[in-house]
Design a protein around this motif. Structure first.
Motif, PDB file in Angstrom:
ATOM      1  N   ILE A 206      46.565  38.478  30.054  1.00 41.73           N
ATOM      2  CA  ILE A 206      46.607  39.822  30.646  1.00 41.73           C
ATOM      3  C   ILE A 206      48.054  40.322  30.682  1.00 41.73           C
ATOM      4  CG2 ILE A 206      46.305  41.052  32.860  1.00 41.73           C
ATOM      5  CD1 ILE A 206      43.660  39.424  33.160  1.00 41.73           C
TER       6      ILE A 206
ATOM      7  N   PRO B 207      38.656  39.139  42.495  1.00 39.12           N
ATOM      8  CA  PRO B 207      38.585  40.201  43.499  1.00 39.12           C
ATOM      9  C   PRO B 207      38.318  41.568  42.882  1.00 39.12           C
ATOM     10  CG  PRO B 207      40.851  39.455  43.200  1.00 39.12           C
ATOM     11  CD  PRO B 207      39.978  38.512  42.441  1.00 39.12           C
TER      12      PRO B 207
ATOM     13  N   PRO C 124      37.447  38.543  34.278  1.00 39.88           N
ATOM     14  CA  PRO C 124      38.278  37.671  33.440  1.00 39.88           C
ATOM     15  C   PRO C 124      37.471  37.027  32.313  1.00 39.88           C
ATOM     16  CG  PRO C 124      38.013  36.786  35.679  1.00 39.88           C
ATOM     17  CD  PRO C 124      37.441  38.156  35.686  1.00 39.88           C
TER      18      PRO C 124
ATOM     19  N   CYS D  23      45.877  37.210  40.967  1.00 40.47           N
ATOM     20  CA  CYS D  23      45.618  36.330  42.108  1.00 40.47           C
ATOM     21  C   CYS D  23      45.417  34.868  41.702  1.00 40.47           C
ATOM     22  CB  CYS D  23      44.407  36.822  42.886  1.00 40.47           C
ATOM     23  SG  CYS D  23      42.851  36.506  42.038  1.00 40.47           S
ATOM     24  N   GLY D  24      45.027  34.650  40.449  1.00 41.28           N
ATOM     25  CA  GLY D  24      44.903  33.280  39.953  1.00 41.28           C
ATOM     26  C   GLY D  24      43.558  32.628  40.231  1.00 41.28           C
TER      27      GLY D  24
ATOM     28  N   ILE E  71      45.680  34.840  33.105  1.00 43.22           N
ATOM     29  CA  ILE E  71      46.796  35.691  33.540  1.00 43.22           C
ATOM     30  C   ILE E  71      47.814  35.842  32.412  1.00 43.22           C
ATOM     31  CG2 ILE E  71      48.696  35.933  35.192  1.00 43.22           C
ATOM     32  CD1 ILE E  71      47.040  34.562  37.263  1.00 43.22           C
TER      33      ILE E  71
END
Ligand code: SF4
Ligand code: SF4
Length: 715
Positions: free
Chosen positions: A396, A309, A319, A379-380, A393
């Motif tokens: 991060i 997103p 990512p 958000c995955g 994730i």
């Protein structure tokens, strides 16, 4: 001719294997220098079934890739060609070592093998054509940022396609010549090779022998050159993907955040020493070996980027590029951090500069820009999409942990939230007594725990900070409480004793505050004797169910949509009044992707008479975030289009009367964006966003938008 071919073949093999071997040793040294992660190894030993399942479904079955049907099918064809055409290379090795007319006894005369080899090679060629078309259609030059390949190493991908193409044509060239000289024993089983052989009809025996030797050497040379290229490129995933799938978090890298580790053990803040212990990742050497494996395995396919997103709304975070930047930096710095102290002292300043020794991991001119780090909503979508199970994730959050706890460097707005959590136990800094306000608006009694839950209380209703303190979310809380009351489910709330679960602190990177809140809540819950918990907030639900067990709080936790769907199914809740509306449902990331609850909210809506549902084009595991996760709820969104606006634009494309969801954060974010749209005249005034529980209670209480149908009298 035999000896010339043999000498050239063996010499070429020795040189290329030496080059490839040197690179493999370099990569292995990087992985060995990574921080320990013993749990990865333990889970492989513990969960043999999971190991086999992962290899069968994800590697051999290409489960994730096949979600993208055309590209997935093309990739499956190329991957299976990689396995099956190894048999052709085995045959080539026999021909090189023992002579062109020598075969593997009993094997190279069986026609079905020749058939399979030719067929998979043709399927692979077709796959290459599809990849070429996809790359041209999605070229970053053509569609810019919308391309999932934007930021990938494009020339490497084209070289890869070219090399695979060379494998295929040299195979048919060699086998065609084998057939022409009578050395292909598969007969017409190898139908395409057989047909190619006709091209050489009429050539003399000597000419065929020379050409066949050339074909053999060409076929072997392509493989050897490709091997050297593979170990120096993103195509390394051919060998590393099975390993990365094996060592991934089980069942996946979603749900719980990994606890902070020190020396392979969970970090205890009471005994931690910031000078000794690794607090997150402040430099590339702080990553674990699994982190390095993730970096080396990335295929640069850009599937993660296409779903992100942040990337989709013009922010600098991709990512994929996070992983690639980390990888490039690791490769540049590896000669330094894998060297001994003595060797390091001998490096000149120029060499150190080339190795990026002093480059900060997170800084304006660092490997990762702070705007990249703080744009993530957790958000995955990236983890969900990644075909090789990279865990973005985790990386991060580990970098955030260092920034927050060691550097004290994070968006200032989030600092207010952290202070409020520490001082008041909720992100808004409101008094804990306000947590009871919603109860006074109900017309029935609610048990508020002051010591222990009553004997017959079935559920502890975890209201959550938003559910207790935010006006829009309070409507969900009241709806759920009423529904439980109607269904006869005995529940209690903690009221002022409830504190934030710690999710926003943890997702920001402030593990210390998270642990503090968890300890406080676990003590309260255990003292109260809570066993079963129902939560309306997917963030609370995820944290209580998946993260509290890391710190000694183990409960049976359900989301309210799961419990309500069950009560409806049991006939304890019966929607009656029709709600004649077009409704589109927004999947909260922490309910859907992180915890795979997609069905129950939809089931609830399906039981409400009159409701017509229409999915947004991004839904379920490809649902699009509202923008609030990853502690983004408490940060300004200054770059690009607002994520909630993008999501509401998608919702408006379904022409809804109502947008439904199942998360208080989504409710607020989508509600804000809908209000903006109304002000712009882009959304109808009656459009509202509601929790599915609100739809259910409306229908049950006869407050639908159409008169309830008369019940049909029993005959
Ligand atoms: S978790 Fe979501 S926002 Fe963060 S990088 Fe992945 S896709 Fe992007
Ligand atoms: S991280 Fe995964 S999804 Fe993203 S580009 Fe790399 S391989 Fe593809």
């Amino acid at each position: 001719m035999f000896w010339i071919t043999l000498v050239i073949g063996l010499a070429g093999t020795a040189v290329t294997l030496a080059l490839a071997g040197r690179r493999v040793m370099f990569l292995y040294a990087i992985a060995r220098s990574g921080q320990p992660d013993p749990e990865r190894v333990l889970q492989v030993k513990r969960d043999k079934k999971g190991d086999v399942e992962g290899q069968v479904t994800e590697v051999l079955g290409q489960r994730k890739l096949l979600k993208w049907s055309v590209a997935g099918a093309a990739h499956a064809a190329v991957m299976w060609a990689f396995f099956l055409l190894a048999t052709v290379y085995l045959e080539a090795a026999v021909a090189l070592l023992f002579g062109l007319d020598k075969h593997i006894p009993g094997l190279q005369t069986w026609a079905p093998i020749g058939f399979v080899q030719d067929t998979i090679a043709l399927a692979c060629a077709l796959g290459l054509a599809v990849f070429t078309a996809i790359r041209i259609k999605n070229s970053p030059k053509r569609i810019g940022r919308k391309s999932r390949f934007k930021g990938s190493h494009l020339s490497g991908a084209w070289i890869t396609l070219f090399m695979i193409f060379n494998v295929i044509w040299t195979m048919f060239f060699f086998r065609g010549l084998e057939r022409a000289s009578g050395n292909l024993d598969y007969g017409k089983g190898a139908y395409f090779s057989y047909a190619v052989g006709h091209l050489f009809d009429g050539l003399s025996h000597d000419t065929l022998e020379v050409l066949e030797s050339v074909g053999l050497l060409a076929h072997i040379a392509v493989a050897l050159i490709f091997l050297v290229f593979v170990v120096h490129s993103k195509h390394l995933h051919i060998f590393l993907a099975p390993l990365n799938v094996m060592f991934k978090r089980r069942p996946d890298g979603l749900g719980a955040v990994q606890p902070m580790m020190s020396d392979g053990k969970p970090l205890d803040f009471e005994e931690a020493d910031p000078d000794e212990d690794v607090f997150g990742r402040g430099k590339i050497e702080d990553f674990t070996w699994k982190g390095f494996l993730d970096m080396a395995t990335c295929t640069e396919c850009g599937r993660c980027q296409s779903q992100c997103p942040a990337w989709n709304t013009g922010k600098p975070l991709s990512p994929k590029m996070v992983i690639l930047e980390l990888r490039d930096h690791a490769l540049a710095k590896a000669p330094y951090f894998t060297a001994s102290e003595e060797q390091r002292e001998k490096f000149t300043d120029e060499q150190k500069a080339a190795m990026q020794v002093d480059r900060a991991l997170v800084a304006d001119d660092g490997v990762i820009h702070p705007d990249v780090l703080w744009s993530c909503t957790n958000c995955g979508a990236c983890v969900e999409q990644c075909p090789v199970d990279i865990e973005h994730i985790d990386h991060i959050l580990d970098m955030r942990r260092f920034q927050v706890m060691i550097e004290s460097s994070f968006p200032s707005e989030a600092g207010v939230m952290l202070k409020n959590l520490e001082n008041k136990g909720n992100p808004w800094g409101m008094s804990e007594t306000k947590r009871l306000d919603w109860i006074s608006e109900l017309d029935f009694e609610v048990e508020v725990v002051d010591d222990k839950l009553s004997e017959d209380t079935e559920y502890l209703f975890w209201v959550g900070c938003a559910g207790a303190l935010e006006d829009r979310a309070k409507k969900t809380t009241k709806a759920v409480a009423e529904l439980l009351h109607i269904a006869g489910v005995k529940f209690a709330v903690l009221g002022p004793m409830e504190a934030c679960t710690g999710d926003p602190a943890r997702r920001l990177g402030m593990e210390f505050v998270f642990q503090m809140l968890v300890q406080q809540n676990v003590e309260t819950l255990n003292d109260a004797g809570a066993k079963k918990i129902v939560a309306t907030c997917p963030h609370c639900f995820n944290t209580l169910a998946n993260e509290y067990p890391q710190l000694g709080g183990t409960y049976e936790v359900v989301h309210h949509t799961q419990l309500l769907a069950h009560l409806v199914e049991e006939g304890r809740l019966t929607p009656v009044a029709p709600i004649e509306e077009n409704i589109t449902y927004h999947d909260p990331c922490f309910l859907g992707r992180h915890n795979k609850v997609y069905k129950q909210p939809r089931d609830i809506m399906a039981t409400v008479p009159g409701v017509k549902t229409k999915e947004m084009h991004r839904h379920k595991d490809r649902g699009f975030c509202c923008g609030a996760g990853g502690a983004r709820m408490w940060m300004e969104e200054r770059i690009g289009k607002r994520i909630n606006t993008e999501r509401v634009d998608e919702a408006l494309a379904t022409d809804p009367d109502t947008v439904s969801t199942a998360c208080p954060f989504c409710l607020v974010m989508l509600g804000d964006a809908i209000n903006e749209k109304k002000n712009e005249g882009a959304a109808k005034e009656t459009l509202e966003v509601v929790d599915v529980s609100q739809l259910l209670i409306r229908s049950i209480k006869g407050e639908g938008t159409a008169p309830a149908k008369e019940p049909v009298a029993a005959e």
